[in-house]
Design a protein around this motif. Structure first.
Motif, PDB file in Angstrom:
ATOM      1  N   TYR A  97      23.762  -7.881 -37.298  1.00  0.00           N
ATOM      2  CA  TYR A  97      25.183  -8.106 -36.962  1.00  0.00           C
ATOM      3  C   TYR A  97      25.759  -6.877 -36.253  1.00  0.00           C
ATOM      4  CZ  TYR A  97      30.222  -8.016 -37.900  1.00  0.00           C
ATOM      5  OH  TYR A  97      31.573  -7.873 -37.771  1.00  0.00           O
ATOM      6  N   GLN A  98      25.434  -5.671 -36.780  1.00  0.00           N
ATOM      7  CA  GLN A  98      25.949  -4.435 -36.158  1.00  0.00           C
ATOM      8  C   GLN A  98      25.430  -4.286 -34.736  1.00  0.00           C
ATOM      9  OE1 GLN A  98      28.351  -2.736 -36.949  1.00  0.00           O
ATOM     10  NE2 GLN A  98      28.621  -3.398 -39.071  1.00  0.00           N
ATOM     11  N   GLY A  99      24.197  -4.730 -34.498  1.00  0.00           N
ATOM     12  CA  GLY A  99      23.613  -4.701 -33.149  1.00  0.00           C
ATOM     13  C   GLY A  99      24.426  -5.562 -32.201  1.00  0.00           C
ATOM     14  N   ALA A 100      24.841  -6.736 -32.683  1.00  0.00           N
ATOM     15  CA  ALA A 100      25.647  -7.637 -31.842  1.00  0.00           C
ATOM     16  C   ALA A 100      27.006  -7.004 -31.558  1.00  0.00           C
ATOM     17  CB  ALA A 100      25.813  -8.987 -32.535  1.00  0.00           C
ATOM     18  N   VAL A 101      27.588  -6.359 -32.579  1.00  0.00           N
ATOM     19  CA  VAL A 101      28.896  -5.708 -32.396  1.00  0.00           C
ATOM     20  C   VAL A 101      28.766  -4.616 -31.329  1.00  0.00           C
ATOM     21  CG1 VAL A 101      30.644  -4.249 -33.510  1.00  0.00           C
ATOM     22  CG2 VAL A 101      29.668  -6.192 -34.766  1.00  0.00           C
ATOM     23  N   ALA A 102      27.720  -3.788 -31.463  1.00  0.00           N
ATOM     24  CA  ALA A 102      27.541  -2.673 -30.518  1.00  0.00           C
ATOM     25  C   ALA A 102      27.334  -3.204 -29.104  1.00  0.00           C
ATOM     26  CB  ALA A 102      26.347  -1.815 -30.942  1.00  0.00           C
ATOM     27  N   ALA A 103      26.485  -4.219 -28.962  1.00  0.00           N
ATOM     28  CA  ALA A 103      26.212  -4.762 -27.623  1.00  0.00           C
ATOM     29  C   ALA A 103      27.479  -5.365 -27.015  1.00  0.00           C
ATOM     30  CB  ALA A 103      25.106  -5.818 -27.708  1.00  0.00           C
ATOM     31  N   GLY A 104      28.308  -5.935 -27.883  1.00  0.00           N
ATOM     32  CA  GLY A 104      29.546  -6.558 -27.402  1.00  0.00           C
ATOM     33  C   GLY A 104      30.461  -5.582 -26.684  1.00  0.00           C
ATOM     34  N   THR A 105      30.374  -4.307 -27.072  1.00  0.00           N
ATOM     35  CA  THR A 105      31.231  -3.303 -26.423  1.00  0.00           C
ATOM     36  C   THR A 105      30.646  -2.869 -25.068  1.00  0.00           C
ATOM     37  OG1 THR A 105      30.102  -1.436 -27.440  1.00  0.00           O
ATOM     38  CG2 THR A 105      31.949  -2.371 -28.687  1.00  0.00           C
ATOM     39  N   MET A 106      29.399  -3.284 -24.815  1.00  0.00           N
ATOM     40  CA  MET A 106      28.720  -2.786 -23.593  1.00  0.00           C
ATOM     41  C   MET A 106      28.682  -3.799 -22.463  1.00  0.00           C
ATOM     42  SD  MET A 106      25.460  -1.036 -25.416  1.00  0.00           S
ATOM     43  CE  MET A 106      25.680  -0.013 -26.838  1.00  0.00           C
ATOM     44  N   VAL A 107      29.074  -5.033 -22.740  1.00  0.00           N
ATOM     45  CA  VAL A 107      28.998  -6.064 -21.687  1.00  0.00           C
ATOM     46  C   VAL A 107      30.415  -6.386 -21.214  1.00  0.00           C
ATOM     47  CG1 VAL A 107      28.192  -8.399 -21.125  1.00  0.00           C
ATOM     48  CG2 VAL A 107      26.897  -6.982 -22.741  1.00  0.00           C
ATOM     49  N   GLU A 108      30.677  -6.069 -19.974  1.00  0.00           N
ATOM     50  CA  GLU A 108      32.021  -6.315 -19.424  1.00  0.00           C
ATOM     51  C   GLU A 108      32.162  -7.776 -19.006  1.00  0.00           C
ATOM     52  OE1 GLU A 108      33.551  -3.266 -16.932  1.00  0.00           O
ATOM     53  OE2 GLU A 108      33.377  -2.257 -18.890  1.00  0.00           O
ATOM     54  N   GLY A 109      33.380  -8.271 -19.056  1.00  0.00           N
ATOM     55  CA  GLY A 109      33.632  -9.611 -18.519  1.00  0.00           C
ATOM     56  C   GLY A 109      33.231 -10.737 -19.445  1.00  0.00           C
ATOM     57  N   LEU A 110      32.922 -10.439 -20.693  1.00  0.00           N
ATOM     58  CA  LEU A 110      32.571 -11.480 -21.666  1.00  0.00           C
ATOM     59  C   LEU A 110      33.196 -11.069 -22.997  1.00  0.00           C
ATOM     60  CD1 LEU A 110      30.582 -14.020 -22.150  1.00  0.00           C
ATOM     61  CD2 LEU A 110      29.040 -12.331 -23.168  1.00  0.00           C
ATOM     62  N   ARG A 111      33.925 -12.000 -23.624  1.00  0.00           N
ATOM     63  CA  ARG A 111      34.468 -11.668 -24.952  1.00  0.00           C
ATOM     64  C   ARG A 111      33.391 -11.957 -25.987  1.00  0.00           C
ATOM     65  NH1 ARG A 111      40.548 -13.819 -25.624  1.00  0.00           N
ATOM     66  NH2 ARG A 111      41.213 -13.419 -23.507  1.00  0.00           N
ATOM     67  N   VAL A 112      32.994 -10.935 -26.720  1.00  0.00           N
ATOM     68  CA  VAL A 112      31.927 -11.113 -27.711  1.00  0.00           C
ATOM     69  C   VAL A 112      32.539 -11.076 -29.107  1.00  0.00           C
ATOM     70  CG1 VAL A 112      29.785 -10.177 -28.642  1.00  0.00           C
ATOM     71  CG2 VAL A 112      30.211 -10.079 -26.176  1.00  0.00           C
ATOM     72  N   TYR A 113      32.369 -12.185 -29.838  1.00  0.00           N
ATOM     73  CA  TYR A 113      32.838 -12.252 -31.221  1.00  0.00           C
ATOM     74  C   TYR A 113      31.595 -12.281 -32.107  1.00  0.00           C
ATOM     75  CZ  TYR A 113      37.129 -13.949 -28.954  1.00  0.00           C
ATOM     76  OH  TYR A 113      38.235 -14.085 -28.162  1.00  0.00           O
ATOM     77  N   ALA A 114      31.248 -11.139 -32.730  1.00  0.00           N
ATOM     78  CA  ALA A 114      30.110 -11.143 -33.659  1.00  0.00           C
ATOM     79  C   ALA A 114      30.625 -11.691 -34.989  1.00  0.00           C
ATOM     80  CB  ALA A 114      29.575  -9.733 -33.815  1.00  0.00           C
ATOM     81  N   TYR A 115      29.853 -12.564 -35.605  1.00  0.00           N
ATOM     82  CA  TYR A 115      30.299 -13.173 -36.865  1.00  0.00           C
ATOM     83  C   TYR A 115      29.252 -12.908 -37.941  1.00  0.00           C
ATOM     84  CZ  TYR A 115      32.513 -16.401 -40.085  1.00  0.00           C
ATOM     85  OH  TYR A 115      33.162 -16.932 -41.171  1.00  0.00           O
ATOM     86  N   ASP A 116      29.717 -12.290 -39.029  1.00  0.00           N
ATOM     87  CA  ASP A 116      28.830 -11.973 -40.164  1.00  0.00           C
ATOM     88  C   ASP A 116      28.822 -13.183 -41.103  1.00  0.00           C
ATOM     89  OD1 ASP A 116      27.540 -10.954 -42.362  1.00  0.00           O
ATOM     90  OD2 ASP A 116      28.783  -9.153 -42.530  1.00  0.00           O
ATOM     91  N   SER A 117      27.705 -13.896 -41.149  1.00  0.00           N
ATOM     92  CA  SER A 117      27.671 -15.114 -41.986  1.00  0.00           C
ATOM     93  C   SER A 117      27.677 -14.750 -43.479  1.00  0.00           C
ATOM     94  CB  SER A 117      26.435 -15.960 -41.661  1.00  0.00           C
ATOM     95  OG  SER A 117      25.278 -15.343 -42.183  1.00  0.00           O
ATOM     96  N   GLU A 118      27.350 -13.490 -43.788  1.00  0.00           N
ATOM     97  CA  GLU A 118      27.269 -12.999 -45.179  1.00  0.00           C
ATOM     98  C   GLU A 118      26.217 -13.759 -45.963  1.00  0.00           C
ATOM     99  OE1 GLU A 118      31.091 -12.428 -47.011  1.00  0.00           O
ATOM    100  OE2 GLU A 118      32.049 -11.981 -45.086  1.00  0.00           O
ATOM    101  N   ILE A 119      25.283 -14.379 -45.273  1.00  0.00           N
ATOM    102  CA  ILE A 119      24.222 -15.172 -45.886  1.00  0.00           C
ATOM    103  C   ILE A 119      23.084 -15.202 -44.869  1.00  0.00           C
ATOM    104  CG2 ILE A 119      25.214 -17.404 -45.080  1.00  0.00           C
ATOM    105  CD1 ILE A 119      24.003 -17.205 -48.566  1.00  0.00           C
TER     106      ILE A 119
END
Ligand code: MYR
Length: 281
Positions: A97-119
């Motif tokens: 999940y943290q990997g998705a969050v970090a990558a989300g800050t690096m890709v311009e022009g796309l809104r990235v919503y990382a979601y932690d399923s907690e499962i």
């Protein structure tokens, strides 16, 4: 807003479901010595269970790299998507999940919503399916995320393992120190609490553990509200099918799926693990 849905391989979604709903997959890997296999791509669950019987050293697992997330999100943006919801296994047991969050800050022009399923596993798969159905119906990311949070309130998952040493070895069992010696001889029911795996109840035998999971399920199933449920097994298809047939005969208002613990999760729970998850449709 055109929204794509990503989930990681530990949701163990059937390929047909992923293709029908356009769900993108990012794989985690299992590592045997110096060989790395991306699950669901280079290695199936069947191949994994055959390999662990021959391989002297137990495998380890790894999350996708931030670079792999960046490549996937960039490709999604190039396809004309404006947003992506990336749904992952619990952040308490993996850095995915943290990997998705970090990558989300690096890709311009796309809104990235990382979601932690907690499962993880098919419970996570259920989140991805709901999200993808809503995205196909043109719902906004906010509407989809609100539904995922609502699902979280009714989603339950209990599971047992045949041998707790795998979870202990991988450091994925929390709160069991007080009775760990005894735990190795029994079949505790496990569940997720605050994103980590904790023993829920001490139970002596597999049969009693199945019965207890069933009791917990029945508390919800007896309310008569439509549920979606999945039996999840680590190489125990006959036992899983029998259990599904029994429950499905008694609870026609519940939609049952059979799913599995694939290579990455089975590395941590071991062969023979069995679980049940459900939520209100
Ligand atoms: C990684 O290397 O990042 C992956 C770690 C995975 C840990 C898995 C621990 C067991 C999860 C059991 C899920 C049961 C869901 C019903």
């Amino acid at each position: 807003m055109k929204t794509a849905i990503v989930t990681d391989s530990t949701a163990y979604l059937p390929k047909e479901v992923r293709e029908r709903l356009g769900i993108r997959l990012i794989p985690l890997s299992v590592i045997f010595g110096n060989e790395t296999y991306r699950e669901e791509i280079d290695m199936t669950a069947e191949q994994f269970f055959a390999k662990i019987k021959q391989h002297p050293t137990l495998p380890t697992t790894s999350q996708p790299s931030v670079g792999e997330f960046v490549d996937l999100f960039t490709a999604i943006r190039e396809e004309g998507y404006e947003a992506v919801i990336s749904i992952h296994l619990s952040s308490g047991i993996s850095g995915t999940y943290q990997g998705a969050v970090a990558a989300g800050t690096m890709v311009e022009g796309l809104r990235v919503y990382a979601y932690d399923s907690e499962i993880s596993c098919m419970a996570q798969g259920f989140y991805a399916i709901e999200a993808a159905e809503m995205a196909q119906a043109g719902k906004t990311p906010d509407e989809i995320l609100a539904r995922l949070d609502e699902m979280k309130r009714t989603l339950r998952a209990y599971f047992m393992v045949d041998d707790l040493s795998h979870l202990q070895r991988g450091g994925r069992l929390t709160g069991a120190q007080a009775f760990i010696g005894g735990l190795l001889q029994i079949k505790p029911l496990l569940r997720f609490e605050n994103k980590v795996i904790v023993p829920f109840e001490k139970i002596r035998t597999r049969k009693k553990a199945v019965k207890r999971i069933e009791e917990l399920f029945v508390e919800d199933a007896d309310k008569g509200v439509p549920l979606k449920a999945a039996i999840i097994h680590a190489n125990q298809p006959d036992e899983a099918n029998r259990w599904r047939d029994e429950l499905a005969a008694r609870y026609p208002h519940v939609e049952f799926w059979i799913s599995y613990f694939g290579p990455v999760i089975a590395t941590h729970v071991g062969e023979g693990a069995l679980g049940l998850t459900w939520y209100e449709r």
